[in-house]
Design an enzyme around this catalytic site. Sequence first.
Site, PDB file in Angstrom:
ATOM      1  N   SER A  26      62.780  -0.937 -29.398  1.00 42.71           N
ATOM      2  CA  SER A  26      64.142  -1.482 -29.493  1.00 42.71           C
ATOM      3  C   SER A  26      64.110  -2.987 -29.711  1.00 42.71           C
ATOM      4  CB  SER A  26      64.925  -1.193 -28.208  1.00 42.71           C
ATOM      5  OG  SER A  26      64.883   0.173 -27.962  1.00 42.71           O
ATOM      6  N   ARG A  30      65.058  -5.040 -33.422  1.00 41.36           N
ATOM      7  CA  ARG A  30      66.127  -6.044 -33.334  1.00 41.36           C
ATOM      8  C   ARG A  30      65.583  -7.425 -33.740  1.00 41.36           C
ATOM      9  NH1 ARG A  30      67.564  -2.229 -29.656  1.00 41.36           N
ATOM     10  NH2 ARG A  30      69.695  -2.033 -28.842  1.00 41.36           N
ATOM     11  N   ASP A  52      58.637   3.450 -36.990  1.00 39.85           N
ATOM     12  CA  ASP A  52      59.985   2.876 -37.032  1.00 39.85           C
ATOM     13  C   ASP A  52      59.979   1.385 -37.376  1.00 39.85           C
ATOM     14  OD1 ASP A  52      60.872   5.335 -36.452  1.00 39.85           O
ATOM     15  OD2 ASP A  52      62.105   4.772 -34.729  1.00 39.85           O
ATOM     16  N   ASN A  94      63.328   8.087 -39.853  1.00 38.43           N
ATOM     17  CA  ASN A  94      64.219   8.620 -38.812  1.00 38.43           C
ATOM     18  C   ASN A  94      64.487   7.521 -37.784  1.00 38.43           C
ATOM     19  OD1 ASN A  94      65.774  10.419 -37.437  1.00 38.43           O
ATOM     20  ND2 ASN A  94      64.085  11.663 -36.652  1.00 38.43           N
ATOM     21  N   GLY A  96      66.724   5.198 -36.135  1.00 40.22           N
ATOM     22  CA  GLY A  96      68.117   4.811 -35.855  1.00 40.22           C
ATOM     23  C   GLY A  96      68.230   3.309 -35.638  1.00 40.22           C
ATOM     24  N   ASP A 326      66.436   7.617 -22.652  1.00 42.89           N
ATOM     25  CA  ASP A 326      65.156   8.011 -23.259  1.00 42.89           C
ATOM     26  C   ASP A 326      64.117   8.360 -22.194  1.00 42.89           C
ATOM     27  OD1 ASP A 326      66.201   7.732 -25.729  1.00 42.89           O
ATOM     28  OD2 ASP A 326      65.304   5.776 -26.154  1.00 42.89           O
ATOM     29  N   GLU A 354      66.493  12.171 -32.053  1.00 40.92           N
ATOM     30  CA  GLU A 354      65.576  12.664 -33.081  1.00 40.92           C
ATOM     31  C   GLU A 354      65.766  14.162 -33.320  1.00 40.92           C
ATOM     32  OE1 GLU A 354      65.103  10.226 -31.194  1.00 40.92           O
ATOM     33  OE2 GLU A 354      63.682   8.780 -32.043  1.00 40.92           O
ATOM     34  N   ARG A 357      67.846  17.016 -28.041  1.00 48.36           N
ATOM     35  CA  ARG A 357      66.804  16.963 -27.011  1.00 48.36           C
ATOM     36  C   ARG A 357      67.110  17.864 -25.810  1.00 48.36           C
ATOM     37  NH1 ARG A 357      65.321  10.451 -27.163  1.00 48.36           N
ATOM     38  NH2 ARG A 357      63.673  10.673 -28.710  1.00 48.36           N
ATOM     39  N   HIS A 398      58.813  12.050 -30.987  1.00 46.98           N
ATOM     40  CA  HIS A 398      57.717  11.414 -30.266  1.00 46.98           C
ATOM     41  C   HIS A 398      57.813  11.601 -28.758  1.00 46.98           C
ATOM     42  CE1 HIS A 398      60.352   7.596 -29.810  1.00 46.98           C
ATOM     43  NE2 HIS A 398      61.102   8.566 -30.269  1.00 46.98           N
ATOM     44  N   ARG A 399      59.030  11.500 -28.215  1.00 48.94           N
ATOM     45  CA  ARG A 399      59.153  11.547 -26.747  1.00 48.94           C
ATOM     46  C   ARG A 399      58.843  12.938 -26.198  1.00 48.94           C
ATOM     47  NH1 ARG A 399      59.989   6.725 -25.691  1.00 48.94           N
ATOM     48  NH2 ARG A 399      61.334   5.462 -26.988  1.00 48.94           N
ATOM     49  N   LYS A 431      55.892   7.378 -34.125  1.00 52.39           N
ATOM     50  CA  LYS A 431      57.187   6.697 -34.197  1.00 52.39           C
ATOM     51  C   LYS A 431      57.220   5.469 -33.287  1.00 52.39           C
ATOM     52  CE  LYS A 431      62.111   7.873 -33.771  1.00 52.39           C
ATOM     53  NZ  LYS A 431      62.677   7.266 -34.962  1.00 52.39           N
ATOM     54  N   THR A 460      17.461  24.226 -39.908  1.00 54.98           N
ATOM     55  CA  THR A 460      17.738  23.015 -40.671  1.00 54.98           C
ATOM     56  C   THR A 460      18.446  23.318 -42.001  1.00 54.98           C
ATOM     57  OG1 THR A 460      16.742  20.969 -41.412  1.00 54.98           O
ATOM     58  CG2 THR A 460      15.490  22.940 -41.877  1.00 54.98           C
ATOM     59  N   GLY A 463      23.883  23.806 -42.647  1.00 55.36           N
ATOM     60  CA  GLY A 463      25.252  23.296 -42.785  1.00 55.36           C
ATOM     61  C   GLY A 463      25.923  23.064 -41.440  1.00 55.36           C
ATOM     62  N   GLY A 465      25.950  20.423 -39.410  1.00 58.91           N
ATOM     63  CA  GLY A 465      26.648  19.133 -39.300  1.00 58.91           C
ATOM     64  C   GLY A 465      27.955  19.159 -40.069  1.00 58.91           C
ATOM     65  N   THR A 466      27.913  19.734 -41.264  1.00 60.53           N
ATOM     66  CA  THR A 466      29.113  19.799 -42.097  1.00 60.53           C
ATOM     67  C   THR A 466      30.176  20.655 -41.415  1.00 60.53           C
ATOM     68  OG1 THR A 466      27.629  19.689 -43.984  1.00 60.53           O
ATOM     69  CG2 THR A 466      29.894  20.371 -44.424  1.00 60.53           C
TER      70      THR A 466
HETATM   71  N1  LIG Z   1      28.948  26.477 -46.781  1.00 67.93           N
HETATM   72  C1  LIG Z   1      28.353  25.591 -47.561  1.00 67.93           C
HETATM   73  N2  LIG Z   1      28.287  25.780 -48.878  1.00 67.93           N
HETATM   74  C2  LIG Z   1      27.666  24.873 -49.676  1.00 67.93           C
HETATM   75  N3  LIG Z   1      27.068  23.766 -49.252  1.00 67.93           N
HETATM   76  C3  LIG Z   1      27.091  23.537 -47.938  1.00 67.93           C
HETATM   77  C4  LIG Z   1      27.719  24.447 -47.035  1.00 67.93           C
HETATM   78  N4  LIG Z   1      27.589  23.939 -45.783  1.00 67.93           N
HETATM   79  C5  LIG Z   1      26.906  22.783 -45.913  1.00 67.93           C
HETATM   80  N5  LIG Z   1      26.615  22.544 -47.196  1.00 67.93           N
HETATM   81  C6  LIG Z   1      25.844  21.399 -47.742  1.00 67.93           C
HETATM   82  O1  LIG Z   1      24.512  21.570 -47.306  1.00 67.93           O
HETATM   83  C7  LIG Z   1      23.905  20.305 -47.050  1.00 67.93           C
HETATM   84  C8  LIG Z   1      23.277  20.356 -45.649  1.00 67.93           C
HETATM   85  O2  LIG Z   1      24.304  20.458 -44.714  1.00 67.93           O
HETATM   86  P1  LIG Z   1      24.214  19.774 -43.294  1.00 67.93           P
HETATM   87  O3  LIG Z   1      23.627  18.418 -43.395  1.00 67.93           O
HETATM   88  O4  LIG Z   1      25.536  19.941 -42.680  1.00 67.93           O
HETATM   89  O5  LIG Z   1      23.186  20.757 -42.599  1.00 67.93           O
HETATM   90  P2  LIG Z   1      22.554  20.698 -41.159  1.00 67.93           P
HETATM   91  O6  LIG Z   1      22.333  22.098 -40.728  1.00 67.93           O
HETATM   92  O7  LIG Z   1      23.357  19.865 -40.259  1.00 67.93           O
HETATM   93  O8  LIG Z   1      21.202  19.990 -41.468  1.00 67.93           O
HETATM   94  P3  LIG Z   1      20.154  19.347 -40.424  1.00 67.93           P
HETATM   95  O9  LIG Z   1      19.817  20.407 -39.470  1.00 67.93           O
HETATM   96  O10 LIG Z   1      18.990  18.968 -41.229  1.00 67.93           O
HETATM   97  O11 LIG Z   1      20.824  18.189 -39.830  1.00 67.93           O
HETATM   98  C9  LIG Z   1      25.000  19.277 -47.181  1.00 67.93           C
HETATM   99  O12 LIG Z   1      24.870  18.612 -48.408  1.00 67.93           O
HETATM  100  C10 LIG Z   1      26.288  20.075 -47.146  1.00 67.93           C
HETATM  101  O13 LIG Z   1      27.303  19.507 -47.916  1.00 67.93           O
HETATM  102  N1  LIG Z   2      19.478  20.035 -30.369  1.00 62.42           N
HETATM  103  C1  LIG Z   2      18.447  19.697 -31.155  1.00 62.42           C
HETATM  104  C2  LIG Z   2      18.616  19.042 -32.364  1.00 62.42           C
HETATM  105  C3  LIG Z   2      17.554  18.709 -33.110  1.00 62.42           C
HETATM  106  N2  LIG Z   2      16.315  19.006 -32.681  1.00 62.42           N
HETATM  107  C4  LIG Z   2      15.124  18.634 -33.413  1.00 62.42           C
HETATM  108  C5  LIG Z   2      14.639  19.733 -34.282  1.00 62.42           C
HETATM  109  C6  LIG Z   2      14.992  19.358 -35.660  1.00 62.42           C
HETATM  110  O1  LIG Z   2      14.047  19.834 -36.603  1.00 62.42           O
HETATM  111  C7  LIG Z   2      15.069  17.853 -35.613  1.00 62.42           C
HETATM  112  C8  LIG Z   2      16.082  17.250 -36.528  1.00 62.42           C
HETATM  113  O2  LIG Z   2      17.332  17.909 -36.361  1.00 62.42           O
HETATM  114  P1  LIG Z   2      18.421  18.026 -37.513  1.00 62.42           P
HETATM  115  O3  LIG Z   2      18.978  16.676 -37.719  1.00 62.42           O
HETATM  116  O4  LIG Z   2      17.720  18.524 -38.715  1.00 62.42           O
HETATM  117  O5  LIG Z   2      19.452  18.971 -36.985  1.00 62.42           O
HETATM  118  O6  LIG Z   2      15.420  17.535 -34.275  1.00 62.42           O
HETATM  119  C9  LIG Z   2      16.151  19.688 -31.505  1.00 62.42           C
HETATM  120  O7  LIG Z   2      15.022  20.006 -31.123  1.00 62.42           O
HETATM  121  N3  LIG Z   2      17.222  20.009 -30.770  1.00 62.42           N
END
Ligand SMILES: Nc1ncnc2c1ncn2[C@@H]1O[C@H](COP(=O)(O)OP(=O)(O)OP(=O)(O)O)[C@@H](O)[C@H]1O
Ligand SMILES: Nc1ccn([C@H]2C[C@H](O)[C@@H](COP(=O)(O)O)O2)c(=O)n1
Length: 668
Positions: A26, A30, A52, A94, A96, A326, A354, A357, A398-399, A431, A460, A463, A465-466
Amino acid sequence: MYATEFLDLPPLRAAAGTVRLPGSKSISNRVLLLAALSDGATLIHDLLDSDDTRVMITALKQLGCAVEPQGEALRVTGLGGRLAVREAQLFLGNAGTAMRPLAASLALLAGLHGGRFELGGVPRMHERPIGDLVDALRQIGCQIDYLGNEGYPPLRLAGGQPRVGAPIRVRGDVSSQFLTALLLALPLLSHQGELVIEVEGELISKPYVEITLNLLRRFGVEVARDGWSRFTIPAHSRYRSPGDIHVEGDASSASYFIALGALAADAAAPLRIEGVGADSIQGDIRFVEAAEAMGAQVRQGPNWLEVWRGAWPLKALDLDCNHIPDAAMTLAVMALYASGPTRLRNIASWRVKETDRITAMATELRKLGAGVSEGPDFIEVTPPAAWQPAAIRTYDDHRIAMCFSLAAFNGLAGARPPVPVRILDPKCVAKTFPDYFETLFGVVTTDPADIPVITIDGPTASGKGTLASGVAQKLGYHLLDSGALYRATALAAQRAGIPADDEARLAALAAALPLHFDEQGVWLDGENVTDALRREEVGALASQISAHPAVRCALTGLQLAFRRLPGLVADGRDMGTVIFPDAPLKVFLTASAATRAERRHKQLISKGFSANIDDLLQDLEARDARDRSRSTAPLKPAEDAMSLDNSALSIEASVQQVLDWWQQRRPF
Ligand SMILES: Nc1ncnc2c1ncn2[C@@H]1O[C@H](COP(=O)(O)OP(=O)(O)OP(=O)(O)O)[C@@H](O)[C@H]1O
Ligand SMILES: Nc1ccn([C@H]2C[C@H](O)[C@@H](COP(=O)(O)O)O2)c(=O)n1
C-alpha cells in the site's frame, strides 16, 4: 519464487529466527504515484518488488516518468502535475492500488491538459467495482467511459473539463480505495480552489485512508479531516518531493509471521520480525492486538516485533475486523488452532478483493476438516475434529496462499498423523511477497523424517541427473547429485596427488571438501568445476575411490544435509538403499549400455570433450561392474524401488512417469 503447479508443505513443527519483511504494498504504490506527480526527484528506499508495484512502475514509465534504480533504491523524477505523454494504454494486472489512483489522477490530467488513456487489467480486475469512483470524478466534470461492463474497468479517460465546485460525494462503504484515489488525485485541481470530499455511508478500512493522509503530508499536502466523513484539500496544494523516503515493511505480510510465532515459537527463542513495529503507520499493525487476544505473546520496538506462543490451544475470538480487512484472513487460519469457534465480522470488503475471499476461505477451510459458516459480511470457523490433507486452491490470491501455509502446523493441534498441505499455484504470492515460501522455510523446522525425498539410483549415464533435475523443478524440491560429491573428491585427490588406494587420506580429503553448490554449478575451493567434474577420467576415479567405506562415511553427513524443506530429489547409486532408506518414492533407472554410451558420447561432444563411443561403452561397463560389485553400498535397486527403463522414453516422459508415481503416493 516457486513457479510450480503446486507446493507441498510437509507437516511443520516449530519456528524460530528472524524474518525481514518486504516493503508495504500500500505504501509502495502510493509513494510511486506521489513521486511521479511531484515536483523534483524522489529516492525511494525499501520499495516492495512485486507484481503490483511492477505494473505501477511500468505504467509510470509509459506516462513518461523517469524511474531508474540508484544503488538499492529507486529514483523517480516527478512530472510536476503535468502530462509528458498524452495517450497511453495501461495494463494494471490485478493491482487495485494502481488502478484506482491512476484512474483518478489521469482522468483529471486528461481533462486539464488534454489526453486519452485506457486502463485495464486481468479478467478479475474487470470484475472489481470502480463505479463509485467514476461517479465521484464525473461530478467534477471528468470524462470517463466504460469499455466493458458499466461500473467496472476497463476505462477510457479522455477530455472533460474538471472544475472545482460543490463537495464531491463518494461512497465509503465498498472500498476505501475510492476515497484514497480522490485524495491522491484532487490536489492536481487545487490551483482552482479548495476541494471538499464528503463520504457517504460508513467509511471502511479507515487505517488505509490514514496511510494516504500521512503520505500526502510527506509530499507537502496537508488535508483537513472532519471525522471520517469530510476531507478538505486546501487551495493551491502542490506535491513536493521529500527527497528521500523509506517504505516500511508490509504489516499485512507480517501477519503470517506473527501467527507463526503464536503457533510455533518458544519464549526462549521468539520469532523476530523486522520492518514493522510500534511506529508503523499501517492499519494492519493492529493485527498484533488480535493475535494477542488469541494468545500470542508479543514484544515490540519501533520497527520490529518478537512473537512467541502464549495460550495453547489459541483462544477463540469474536472480532469486528473492519480495521484489519487483509490481515484478518490470517485469523481465519489461526482459528483452526483455537479452543472453539472464531467469528470474524464486518468483512464484507473481502467479497470484492482479488477473489470473493469469504467464499474462497470457507471452501478451503472446509477441505481441511473445519466447520465453517459464512454470511454476507462474516465468517465463522470451528476447528477440525479430524484434520484432512488438502490441496488448497488459491484463486490467484496471494493472501490465500500465504495464510493457508499455516495449516501445515496441524500436528501441533493433535492431527495424528499430521497431514501435509498442498498449495496450488504458489507463485500467486508474487503480488506482494515473491519469496514468501523461501522466507517461511528459513524460519520453520520439522522432523527431517517428515521432509519427503525421492531417490533416483542407477548406472552411469542412465539419465539420473537429468531425471532428478526435471522432477525437482516440477515439485520445487532441492536437488542432490551425489555423484558430484564423489567426483569432486576424485578431482581434489587427483590435484593433490593422493593415490586411489590411500583410503585414510581420501577420507580426510572428502570430510573437509571446500564444496559449494549454486545455480552456476559446483564450486571447489572457489573454482567452478562443473565441467571439469564431467570428464570421463574423473568419473572413473570417482568410481574407484567410492569403493572405500571411509570415503563413503565421510560424505554421508553432507548428503543428509540436503534434506531440507520443502523436499529433496537425490540421485546416485545408494540413495534409496543407504542414505535415504525411508524415502517415500525410490526409482531405479536403467537403460541399455549401448543407449547410455551413445548419450554420454553426445553429452561429452556437446561440452567440447573428445570421445570415442566404443571406449565409452567399455569404460561404462567397467564402471558399472565396479559400482555393482563393491562391498559397501553397491549399486543395486532398493527392495521397494520402482524400476524405470528409459532406453526408449523421452526425458519428458520419464519425468512424467516419476511424477505420476509420486502423485499416487500423495494423499491429496
Ligand atoms: N530419456 C532420455 N532420452 C534421451 N537422452 C537422455 C534421456 N535421459 C538423459 N538423457 C541424456 O543422457 C545424458 C546423460 O544423462 P545424465 O547426465 O542425466 O545421466 P546420469 O545417470 O546422471 O549420469 P552420471 O551417472 O554419469 O552422472 C545427458 O546428455 C542427457 O541429456
Ligand atoms: N551415491 C553415489 C554416487 C556416485 N557414486 C560413485 C560411483 C560413480 O561411478 C561415481 C560418479 O557418479 P556419477 O556422477 O557418474 O553418478 O561416483 C557412488 O558410489 N555413490
